[in-house]
Scaffold this motif. Structure first.
Motif, PDB file in Angstrom:
ATOM      1  N   VAL B  23       5.962  11.370   9.194  1.00  0.00           N
ATOM      2  CA  VAL B  23       5.206  10.707   8.761  1.00  0.00           C
ATOM      3  C   VAL B  23       6.347   8.814   8.503  1.00  0.00           C
ATOM      4  CG1 VAL B  23       4.422   9.938   6.674  1.00  0.00           C
ATOM      5  CG2 VAL B  23       3.331  11.898   7.784  1.00  0.00           C
ATOM      6  N   PRO B  24       5.786   7.662   9.036  1.00  0.00           N
ATOM      7  CA  PRO B  24       6.818   6.473   8.777  1.00  0.00           C
ATOM      8  C   PRO B  24       6.555   6.412   7.213  1.00  0.00           C
ATOM      9  CG  PRO B  24       4.607   6.459  10.633  1.00  0.00           C
ATOM     10  CD  PRO B  24       5.049   7.366   9.908  1.00  0.00           C
ATOM     11  N   ILE B  25       7.906   5.783   6.953  1.00  0.00           N
ATOM     12  CA  ILE B  25       8.177   5.183   5.465  1.00  0.00           C
ATOM     13  C   ILE B  25       8.596   4.240   5.442  1.00  0.00           C
ATOM     14  CG2 ILE B  25      10.243   6.631   4.819  1.00  0.00           C
ATOM     15  CD1 ILE B  25       8.847   6.855   2.314  1.00  0.00           C
ATOM     16  N   GLY B  28       7.134   2.807   1.426  1.00  0.00           N
ATOM     17  CA  GLY B  28       6.758   4.233  -0.023  1.00  0.00           C
ATOM     18  C   GLY B  28       5.837   4.555  -0.836  1.00  0.00           C
ATOM     19  N   THR B  29       5.324   3.249  -1.191  1.00  0.00           N
ATOM     20  CA  THR B  29       4.088   2.867  -2.345  1.00  0.00           C
ATOM     21  C   THR B  29       3.187   3.536  -2.057  1.00  0.00           C
ATOM     22  OG1 THR B  29       3.824   0.898  -1.289  1.00  0.00           O
ATOM     23  CG2 THR B  29       5.726   1.128  -3.238  1.00  0.00           C
ATOM     24  N   ASP B  30       2.971   4.717  -1.133  1.00  0.00           N
ATOM     25  CA  ASP B  30       2.123   4.553  -0.699  1.00  0.00           C
ATOM     26  C   ASP B  30       2.134   6.517   0.243  1.00  0.00           C
ATOM     27  OD1 ASP B  30      -1.680   3.479  -0.521  1.00  0.00           O
ATOM     28  OD2 ASP B  30      -0.890   2.504   0.742  1.00  0.00           O
ATOM     29  N   VAL B  31       3.599   6.854   0.625  1.00  0.00           N
ATOM     30  CA  VAL B  31       4.161   7.828   1.209  1.00  0.00           C
ATOM     31  C   VAL B  31       3.960   8.585   0.169  1.00  0.00           C
ATOM     32  CG1 VAL B  31       5.578   8.618   2.189  1.00  0.00           C
ATOM     33  CG2 VAL B  31       3.729   6.807   3.455  1.00  0.00           C
ATOM     34  N   PRO B  71       7.687  -7.283   2.919  1.00  0.00           N
ATOM     35  CA  PRO B  71       6.775  -7.366   1.690  1.00  0.00           C
ATOM     36  C   PRO B  71       6.040  -7.901   0.808  1.00  0.00           C
ATOM     37  CG  PRO B  71       9.507  -7.572   1.629  1.00  0.00           C
ATOM     38  CD  PRO B  71       9.664  -7.528   2.702  1.00  0.00           C
ATOM     39  N   TYR B  72       5.163  -8.517  -0.246  1.00  0.00           N
ATOM     40  CA  TYR B  72       4.219  -8.382  -0.265  1.00  0.00           C
ATOM     41  C   TYR B  72       5.298  -9.782  -1.348  1.00  0.00           C
ATOM     42  CZ  TYR B  72       0.823  -5.309   0.601  1.00  0.00           C
ATOM     43  OH  TYR B  72       0.227  -4.346   0.937  1.00  0.00           O
ATOM     44  N   THR B  73       5.570  -9.040  -1.682  1.00  0.00           N
ATOM     45  CA  THR B  73       6.977 -10.904  -1.944  1.00  0.00           C
ATOM     46  C   THR B  73       7.571 -12.069  -1.127  1.00  0.00           C
ATOM     47  OG1 THR B  73       7.467  -9.154  -3.563  1.00  0.00           O
ATOM     48  CG2 THR B  73       8.831 -11.043  -4.366  1.00  0.00           C
ATOM     49  N   GLY B 102       6.372  -2.781  -0.857  1.00  0.00           N
ATOM     50  CA  GLY B 102       4.851  -2.766  -0.424  1.00  0.00           C
ATOM     51  C   GLY B 102       4.560  -3.369   0.583  1.00  0.00           C
ATOM     52  N   SER B 103       4.024  -3.486   1.733  1.00  0.00           N
ATOM     53  CA  SER B 103       4.226  -4.092   2.737  1.00  0.00           C
ATOM     54  C   SER B 103       2.234  -3.951   3.593  1.00  0.00           C
ATOM     55  CB  SER B 103       5.336  -3.419   4.363  1.00  0.00           C
ATOM     56  OG  SER B 103       4.811  -2.346   4.639  1.00  0.00           O
ATOM     57  N   VAL B 104       2.339  -5.331   4.557  1.00  0.00           N
ATOM     58  CA  VAL B 104       1.138  -5.078   5.048  1.00  0.00           C
ATOM     59  C   VAL B 104       1.251  -4.077   6.452  1.00  0.00           C
ATOM     60  CG1 VAL B 104      -0.274  -6.580   6.859  1.00  0.00           C
ATOM     61  CG2 VAL B 104       0.648  -8.141   4.745  1.00  0.00           C
ATOM     62  N   GLY B 115      -7.672  -1.477   0.540  1.00  0.00           N
ATOM     63  CA  GLY B 115      -6.050  -2.122   0.813  1.00  0.00           C
ATOM     64  C   GLY B 115      -6.655  -3.937   0.729  1.00  0.00           C
ATOM     65  N   ASP B 116      -5.892  -4.417   0.090  1.00  0.00           N
ATOM     66  CA  ASP B 116      -6.185  -5.567  -0.319  1.00  0.00           C
ATOM     67  C   ASP B 116      -5.601  -6.779   0.893  1.00  0.00           C
ATOM     68  OD1 ASP B 116      -7.259  -5.416  -2.851  1.00  0.00           O
ATOM     69  OD2 ASP B 116      -5.012  -5.342  -3.326  1.00  0.00           O
ATOM     70  N   SER B 117      -5.133  -6.365   1.426  1.00  0.00           N
ATOM     71  CA  SER B 117      -3.909  -6.937   2.594  1.00  0.00           C
ATOM     72  C   SER B 117      -6.159  -7.700   3.882  1.00  0.00           C
ATOM     73  CB  SER B 117      -3.424  -6.923   3.678  1.00  0.00           C
ATOM     74  OG  SER B 117      -2.651  -5.964   3.374  1.00  0.00           O
TER      75      SER B 117
HETATM   76  C1  LIG Z   1       1.288   1.059  -8.692  1.00  0.00           C
HETATM   77  C2  LIG Z   1       0.092   1.124  -6.736  1.00  0.00           C
HETATM   78  C3  LIG Z   1      -0.289  -0.049  -7.392  1.00  0.00           C
HETATM   79  C4  LIG Z   1      -1.040  -0.567  -5.684  1.00  0.00           C
HETATM   80  N1  LIG Z   1      -1.475  -1.483  -5.984  1.00  0.00           N
HETATM   81  C5  LIG Z   1      -2.496  -2.191  -4.657  1.00  0.00           C
HETATM   82  C6  LIG Z   1      -2.894  -2.609  -4.742  1.00  0.00           C
HETATM   83  O1  LIG Z   1      -3.367  -3.557  -5.584  1.00  0.00           O
HETATM   84  N2  LIG Z   1      -3.734  -3.477  -3.409  1.00  0.00           N
HETATM   85  C7  LIG Z   1      -3.127  -2.611  -2.576  1.00  0.00           C
HETATM   86  O2  LIG Z   1      -4.004  -3.005  -0.875  1.00  0.00           O
HETATM   87  N3  LIG Z   1      -2.518  -0.935  -2.459  1.00  0.00           N
HETATM   88  C8  LIG Z   1      -1.931  -1.409  -3.504  1.00  0.00           C
HETATM   89  N4  LIG Z   1      -1.090   0.138  -3.132  1.00  0.00           N
HETATM   90  C9  LIG Z   1      -0.953   0.919  -2.476  1.00  0.00           C
HETATM   91  C10 LIG Z   1       0.432   0.203  -2.028  1.00  0.00           C
HETATM   92  O3  LIG Z   1       1.041  -0.128  -2.788  1.00  0.00           O
HETATM   93  C11 LIG Z   1      -0.347  -0.690  -0.578  1.00  0.00           C
HETATM   94  O4  LIG Z   1      -0.776   0.464   1.014  1.00  0.00           O
HETATM   95  C12 LIG Z   1       0.936  -1.112   0.406  1.00  0.00           C
HETATM   96  O5  LIG Z   1       0.891  -1.715   1.288  1.00  0.00           O
HETATM   97  C13 LIG Z   1       2.314   0.341   1.174  1.00  0.00           C
HETATM   98  O6  LIG Z   1       2.745  -0.662   1.705  1.00  0.00           O
HETATM   99  P1  LIG Z   1       3.959   0.471   2.054  1.00  0.00           P
HETATM  100  O7  LIG Z   1       5.437  -0.317   2.584  1.00  0.00           O
HETATM  101  O8  LIG Z   1       4.895   0.880   0.657  1.00  0.00           O
HETATM  102  O9  LIG Z   1       3.795   1.644   2.597  1.00  0.00           O
HETATM  103  P2  LIG Z   1       4.446   3.057   2.865  1.00  0.00           P
HETATM  104  O10 LIG Z   1       3.892   4.073   1.517  1.00  0.00           O
HETATM  105  O11 LIG Z   1       5.632   3.520   3.528  1.00  0.00           O
HETATM  106  O12 LIG Z   1       3.024   3.895   3.953  1.00  0.00           O
HETATM  107  C14 LIG Z   1       1.969   4.342   3.733  1.00  0.00           C
HETATM  108  C15 LIG Z   1       1.128   4.138   5.382  1.00  0.00           C
HETATM  109  O13 LIG Z   1       1.706   3.600   6.212  1.00  0.00           O
HETATM  110  C16 LIG Z   1       1.972   3.662   7.404  1.00  0.00           C
HETATM  111  N5  LIG Z   1       3.069   3.244   8.005  1.00  0.00           N
HETATM  112  C17 LIG Z   1       3.985   2.117   7.329  1.00  0.00           C
HETATM  113  N6  LIG Z   1       4.792   2.068   7.756  1.00  0.00           N
HETATM  114  C18 LIG Z   1       4.129   1.888   9.459  1.00  0.00           C
HETATM  115  C19 LIG Z   1       4.287   1.054  10.768  1.00  0.00           C
HETATM  116  N7  LIG Z   1       5.029   0.517  10.914  1.00  0.00           N
HETATM  117  N8  LIG Z   1       3.783   2.116  11.229  1.00  0.00           N
HETATM  118  C20 LIG Z   1       2.856   3.278  11.491  1.00  0.00           C
HETATM  119  N9  LIG Z   1       2.822   3.555  10.370  1.00  0.00           N
HETATM  120  C21 LIG Z   1       3.188   2.903   9.050  1.00  0.00           C
HETATM  121  C22 LIG Z   1       2.951   5.248   6.706  1.00  0.00           C
HETATM  122  O14 LIG Z   1       3.379   6.532   7.596  1.00  0.00           O
HETATM  123  C23 LIG Z   1       1.703   5.921   5.825  1.00  0.00           C
HETATM  124  O15 LIG Z   1       0.637   6.566   5.901  1.00  0.00           O
HETATM  125  C24 LIG Z   1      -0.614   0.100  -5.210  1.00  0.00           C
HETATM  126  C25 LIG Z   1       0.798   1.693  -4.402  1.00  0.00           C
HETATM  127  C26 LIG Z   1       1.069   1.500  -5.914  1.00  0.00           C
HETATM  128  C27 LIG Z   1       1.572   2.620  -6.148  1.00  0.00           C
END
Ligand SMILES: Cc1cc2nc3c(=O)[nH]c(=O)nc-3n(C[C@H](O)[C@H](O)[C@H](O)COP(=O)(O)OP(=O)(O)OC[C@H]3O[C@@H](n4cnc5c(N)ncnc54)[C@H](O)[C@@H]3O)c2cc1C
Ligand code: FES
Ligand code: FES
Lengths: 188, 295
Positions: B23-25, B28-31, B71-73, B102-104, B115-117
């Protein structure tokens, strides 16, 4: 797996870290640094906020392995971190806080040297009740003031919007951040 | 569990080919939420944080190639002009701590309908650059989502970047939730005016199994704007046209009742957001036209 990273300015190592473990767990359970709080483990409350390479993050959402070779600052190191920053911060070896010192850390009323300006302001403004949210808020508020020395109320609200407090109703917390900002302006 | 830590993009692709269940991370905000709550126990995590180019972006002639892990920031700080809709959407994600990680790419990987993006990507027009050791696929974002929290990535593929059309006109994003911060969308709506092609595109979030475009609403509005010559005259959109557009957006949704809101409320709120965001975006377009004419 083995994890080596910098915590509060000192190199640290943890062994037998489980691959799915969070940075928060490593800090609290393996480093013995319980300052960063564990409340929700899902990024909602901000009580686990630490700086990861300078960036405020929820330690509960960082995989331990992602902290390899990176620098973490926790609330236990905040006073030292703020001191380094104010004094031109030569981050030579020997600076930073050892784990033992961090574990023994107590806020001693009257001893300014032990507190960062934001910690001092939280005490003076009465922004602490049960204190569970305080470490995360301190780390987040300190980073805000580092970026923006005279934040508007809106800036403060936005910067602290990821930190929940069940006790204070936030007004005193806003006061504390305003107080720290005002004091830093006076000091210049 | 294994923790794979590729130092380069090539290594990451090789690792994913060798361990397709890893699982790619990224942020990590979802994983990590899934792991902390024991909802997921993967054989291996594949850390993408060490790969510098995934955190970079390139602004080209027509598109921005946004690295998967930016990252979104960063998007909010640096890409507001090129990607206004995405920057607005990014600003509503979670909290500063979440936006710092968090990232797109992660939002696409998770493929949550909330997902908001997604609404912003659908409205702007975007392609996902999916790469494996076998080669690269450019996937139009509307074809990327295949079901609730499902996308069309193959087990050996990783997202390298998203290619998003640079804004050629005003864009808006709107989201309904219980408060301003830290809120998962009850429903969300994105709109982008494309004066170059005289088209309007939309994106709907949290109101169907996948993020979708409201195509019937787009087609109706495109012809209404053209017939009345509004792109040239810059006059206001007749209320009846805006109303019909809003109704068609509501009708495009296929929402469910859940703890966050009822299906009926979601339909209603989408109509309101569609009408308002169209109004805001059109006002901005008219303002731009007026100042262009005066200059
Ligand atoms: C407190 C909290 C609030 C949140 N609020 C929102 C919100 O308001 N709106 C919203 O849209 N989301 C929200 N989220 C969800 C999350 O933050 C977003 O979905 C964010 O964009 C995930 O990005 P990440 O880089 O952290 O993903 P990760 O957790 O690292 O990965 C998410 C998923 O994508 C896969 N993945 C990641 N990168 C790749 C890649 N390059 N290639 C293939 N697969 C990949 C991973 O395997 C995993 O399945 C929230 C989460 C938390 C914990
Ligand atoms: S414990 Fe990390 S955000 Fe609540
Ligand atoms: S002081 Fe108790 S949670 Fe904030």
């Amino acid at each position: 797996m083995r994890l080596t990273f910098t915590v509060n300015g000192r190199k640290q190592q943890a062994d037998d870290v489980w691959e799915g473990e969070s940075l928060l767990y490593v800090l609290r359970e393996r480093m013995g640094l319980p300052g960063s709080k564990n409340a929700c483990e899902q990024g909602e409350c901000g009580s686990c906020t630490v700086r990861l390479d300078g960036v405020p993050v929820c330690a509960c959402l960082v995989a331990a392995g992602q902290a390899q070779d990176r620098e973490v600052v926790t609330v236990e190191g905040l006073a030292d971190f703020a001191r380094q920053r104010d004094h031109g911060g030569c981050a030579a070896e020997g600076h930073g806080i050892s784990l033992d010192d961090a574990k023994r850390w107590r806020s001693k009323p009257g001893e300014n040297a032990q507190l960062s300006p934001i910690q001092r302001a939280f005490i003076d403004a009465g922004a602490v009740q049960c204190g569970f949210c305080t470490p995360g808020l301190l780390v987040a508020a300190d980073e805000l003031l580092e970026r923006n020395s005279s934040p508007s109320d809106e800036d403060i609200r936005e910067a602290l919007s990821g930190n929940l407090c069940r006790c204070t109703g936030y007004e005193k917390i806003l006061d504390a951040v305003r107080l720290a900002a005002a004091r830093s302006e006076e000091a210049v | 569990m294994d923790f794979l830590r590729p130092a380069s993009w090539e290594e990451a692709l090789a690792a994913k080919a060798e361990h397709p269940t890893a699982v790619p991370i990224a942020g990590g905000t979802d994983v990590m939420v899934e792991i902390n709550f024991d909802h997921r126990r993967p054989d291996a995590l594949l850390d993408l944080n060490r790969i510098g180019e995934l955190r970079e972006w390139e602004v080209g002639e027509e598109t921005v190639r946004l690295g998967a892990c930016v990252p979104y920031t960063r998007i909010i700080e640096s890409l507001r002009a090129e990607l206004p809709g995405l920057a607005l959407a990014a600003h509503t994600v979670g909290s500063p701590q979440i936006r710092n990680r968090g990232s797109v790419g992660g939002n696409l990987g998770a493929a949550s309908p909330a997902g908001d993006s997604h609404p912003a990507l659908l409205a702007a027009g975007a392609e996902v650059e999916a790469v494996s050791v076998r080669g690269t696929r450019m996937i139009p974002v509307e074809e990327f989502y295949t079901g609730v929290k499902r996308n069309c990535l193959e087990p050996d593929e990783l997202i390298r970047a998203v290619h998003i059309k640079k804004a050629d006109g005003p864009q808006q994003f709107s989201k309904v939730g219980t408060r301003n911060a830290m809120v998962i969308a009850v429903c969300a709506f994105g709109i982008a005016l494309h004066p170059g092609t005289r088209t309007v595109r939309t994106g709907i979030g949290s109101a169907a199994p996948t993020p979708i475009r409201a195509t019937a609403a787009e087609e109706f509005l495109n012809s209404a704007l053209a017939e009345a010559g509004l792109w040239d005259s810059g006059q206001i959109i007749p209320p009846a046209v805006a109303r019909q557009f809003a109704e068609l957006v509501s009708g495009a949704a296929n929402p469910i009742d859940d703890v966050r809101g009822s299906a009926a409320y979601r339909r209603h709120a989408l109509g309101v957001m569609a009408r308002r965001t169209l109004g805001w975006a059109w006002e901005e377009y008219r303002g731009n036209e007026r100042s262009a004419r005066c200059a």
